[in-house]
Scaffold this active site. Sequence first.
Site, mmCIF file in Angstrom:
data_model
loop_
_atom_site.group_PDB
_atom_site.id
_atom_site.type_symbol
_atom_site.label_atom_id
_atom_site.label_comp_id
_atom_site.label_asym_id
_atom_site.label_seq_id
_atom_site.Cartn_x
_atom_site.Cartn_y
_atom_site.Cartn_z
ATOM 1 C CE LYS A 83 -4.563 0.109 2.379
ATOM 2 N NZ LYS A 83 -5.061 0.485 3.380
HETATM 3 O O1 G3P Z 1 -7.807 -0.057 5.550
HETATM 4 C C1 G3P Z 1 -7.772 1.971 5.008
HETATM 5 C C2 G3P Z 1 -9.874 2.361 5.003
HETATM 6 O O2 G3P Z 1 -10.803 1.199 5.243
HETATM 7 C C3 G3P Z 1 -10.100 3.092 6.209
HETATM 8 O O3 G3P Z 1 -11.215 3.752 6.493
HETATM 9 O O4 G3P Z 1 -12.423 4.252 8.672
HETATM 10 O O5 G3P Z 1 -10.061 4.155 9.345
HETATM 11 O O6 G3P Z 1 -11.883 5.471 7.469
HETATM 12 P P1 G3P Z 1 -11.254 4.467 8.528
#
Ligand code: G3P
Length: 218
Positions: A83
Amino acid sequence: MKFFVDTAEIDDIRDLAATGLVDGVTTNPSLIHKSGRNFFEVIAQICDIVDGPVSAEVAATDFDTMLAEGKKLAKIANNVAVKVPLTHDGLKACRALTQAGTMVNVTLCFSANQAILAAKAGATFVSPFIGRLDDIAVEGMQLIADICTIYDNYPNFTTEVLVASVRSPLHVLEAARIGAHVATVPPSVLRQMVNHPLTEKGLAAFVADWQKTGQSIL
Ligand code: G3P
């Protein structure tokens, strides 16, 4: 639609992977910190549990160090997807890593222009964060619709739209209606998707009526 689980918690991954419904896993530095685990050990363990792509995020922000970190992360297992953030240096690292045969998930995407660049850089996946857009009153799902429309215009774009920052089963439903390739879903949301009160009510009635027959199948 492919379902990835958005967590670094081994017990959740193992439990959900056992359903056969999990096609991959995404992690990020915040999820790794929350897990309290050694980064390399937990990614290796996840890669043993799930055959599909497992996203492991670089920590650096400069091209040279991102590239070095990405190469090291890719060696953990064949199903590691490195990533990188959607920045100038992240796109450079994406291009270099994908040309070396590594899967790359370009993350922290918040605009269609960014998604176009990720596809141009040869990303395996691009991760638009819809929940964080919704949080600031910008329609995250509209971004998914825009990216999918644009990607469909260019057959040479092979990047898969990996809907991220998912907050509810409705996000998953709307992403599926649009035709996004992947949704990465927190364990709690994946479990919520299964539940419906009428299913529970109907099953309870079936169980009760079967018991009244006094019969058994085995
Ligand atoms: O891991 C990537 C993404 O899904 C993170 O989402 O919940 O931290 O906005 P969030």
